[in-house]
Design a protein around this motif. Sequence first.
Motif, PDB file in Angstrom:
ATOM      1  N   VAL A  88       0.570  -1.183   0.391  1.00 12.81           N
ATOM      2  CA  VAL A  88      -0.312   0.078  -0.065  1.00 12.81           C
ATOM      3  C   VAL A  88       0.865   0.711   0.149  1.00 12.81           C
ATOM      4  N   LEU A  89       1.864   1.423   0.906  1.00 14.03           N
ATOM      5  CA  LEU A  89       2.067   2.443   0.802  1.00 14.03           C
ATOM      6  C   LEU A  89       3.504   2.497  -0.008  1.00 14.03           C
ATOM      7  N   ALA A  90       4.444   2.230  -0.353  1.00 11.62           N
ATOM      8  CA  ALA A  90       5.315   2.066  -1.500  1.00 11.62           C
ATOM      9  C   ALA A  90       4.826   1.948  -2.908  1.00 11.62           C
ATOM     10  N   PRO A  91       3.441   2.138  -3.501  1.00 10.47           N
ATOM     11  CA  PRO A  91       3.015   2.844  -4.304  1.00 10.47           C
ATOM     12  C   PRO A  91       2.078   3.905  -4.488  1.00 10.47           C
ATOM     13  N   VAL A  92       1.912   4.150  -2.892  1.00  7.57           N
ATOM     14  CA  VAL A  92       1.189   5.249  -2.931  1.00  7.57           C
ATOM     15  C   VAL A  92       2.220   6.492  -2.817  1.00  7.57           C
ATOM     16  N   LEU A  93       3.491   6.209  -2.395  1.00  6.38           N
ATOM     17  CA  LEU A  93       4.260   7.674  -2.448  1.00  6.38           C
ATOM     18  C   LEU A  93       4.875   7.439  -3.785  1.00  6.38           C
ATOM     19  N   SER A  94       5.368   6.244  -3.973  1.00  6.72           N
ATOM     20  CA  SER A  94       5.892   6.815  -6.054  1.00  6.72           C
ATOM     21  C   SER A  94       5.370   6.664  -6.440  1.00  6.72           C
ATOM     22  N   VAL A  95       3.774   7.095  -6.707  1.00  2.96           N
ATOM     23  CA  VAL A  95       3.236   8.276  -7.107  1.00  2.96           C
ATOM     24  C   VAL A  95       2.767   9.241  -7.034  1.00  2.96           C
ATOM     25  N   ALA A  96       3.094   9.312  -5.733  1.00  2.00           N
ATOM     26  CA  ALA A  96       2.605  10.965  -4.963  1.00  2.00           C
ATOM     27  C   ALA A  96       4.071  11.408  -5.617  1.00  2.00           C
ATOM     28  N   ILE A  97       5.137  11.460  -5.460  1.00  2.00           N
ATOM     29  CA  ILE A  97       6.285  11.948  -5.621  1.00  2.00           C
ATOM     30  C   ILE A  97       6.696  12.084  -6.958  1.00  2.00           C
ATOM     31  N   VAL A  98       6.626  10.687  -8.147  1.00  2.00           N
ATOM     32  CA  VAL A  98       6.729  11.251  -9.568  1.00  2.00           C
ATOM     33  C   VAL A  98       4.937  12.152  -9.972  1.00  2.00           C
ATOM     34  N   GLY A  99       3.882  12.054  -9.008  1.00  2.00           N
ATOM     35  CA  GLY A  99       3.267  13.023  -9.357  1.00  2.00           C
ATOM     36  C   GLY A  99       3.619  14.230  -8.960  1.00  2.00           C
ATOM     37  N   GLY A 100       4.002  14.591  -8.008  1.00  2.00           N
ATOM     38  CA  GLY A 100       4.299  15.848  -7.616  1.00  2.00           C
ATOM     39  C   GLY A 100       5.557  16.581  -8.045  1.00  2.00           C
ATOM     40  N   TYR A 101       6.237  15.330  -8.346  1.00  2.00           N
ATOM     41  CA  TYR A 101       7.404  16.416  -9.426  1.00  2.00           C
ATOM     42  C   TYR A 101       6.727  16.990 -10.958  1.00  2.00           C
ATOM     43  N   GLY A 102       6.568  15.666 -11.375  1.00  2.00           N
ATOM     44  CA  GLY A 102       5.754  15.897 -13.429  1.00  2.00           C
ATOM     45  C   GLY A 102       4.623  17.666 -12.857  1.00  2.00           C
ATOM     46  N   PHE A 103       4.328  17.807 -11.791  1.00  2.00           N
ATOM     47  CA  PHE A 103       3.576  18.903 -11.521  1.00  2.00           C
ATOM     48  C   PHE A 103       4.102  20.183 -11.489  1.00  2.00           C
ATOM     49  N   ILE A 104       5.268  20.196 -10.307  1.00  2.00           N
ATOM     50  CA  ILE A 104       5.931  21.387 -10.651  1.00  2.00           C
ATOM     51  C   ILE A 104       7.098  21.234 -11.838  1.00  2.00           C
ATOM     52  N   VAL A 105       7.626  20.109 -12.312  1.00  2.00           N
ATOM     53  CA  VAL A 105       7.865  20.797 -13.879  1.00  2.00           C
ATOM     54  C   VAL A 105       6.466  21.583 -14.645  1.00  2.00           C
ATOM     55  N   TRP A 106       5.857  21.320 -14.572  1.00  2.00           N
ATOM     56  CA  TRP A 106       4.434  21.932 -15.543  1.00  2.00           C
ATOM     57  C   TRP A 106       4.510  22.733 -14.821  1.00  2.00           C
ATOM     58  N   MET A 107       4.348  23.619 -14.355  1.00  2.00           N
ATOM     59  CA  MET A 107       3.769  24.987 -13.213  1.00  2.00           C
ATOM     60  C   MET A 107       4.622  25.440 -13.425  1.00  2.00           C
TER      61      MET A 107
END
Length: 51
Positions: free
Chosen positions: A22-41
Amino acid sequence: MADKEAQTIRDERIAFILLAVVLAPVLSVAIVGGYGFIVWMSQLILGPPTG
């Protein structure tokens, strides 16, 4: 005493499943998604990269 050890082993298995499944995949998606959002913004504000 054996009953307490069995309970401890059960608790450790539940904790491992929670962390690994549960926790490892959720954190992985959150970290990669957060980085992508920062790059996009940053590209929306600063413009596309120039090279």
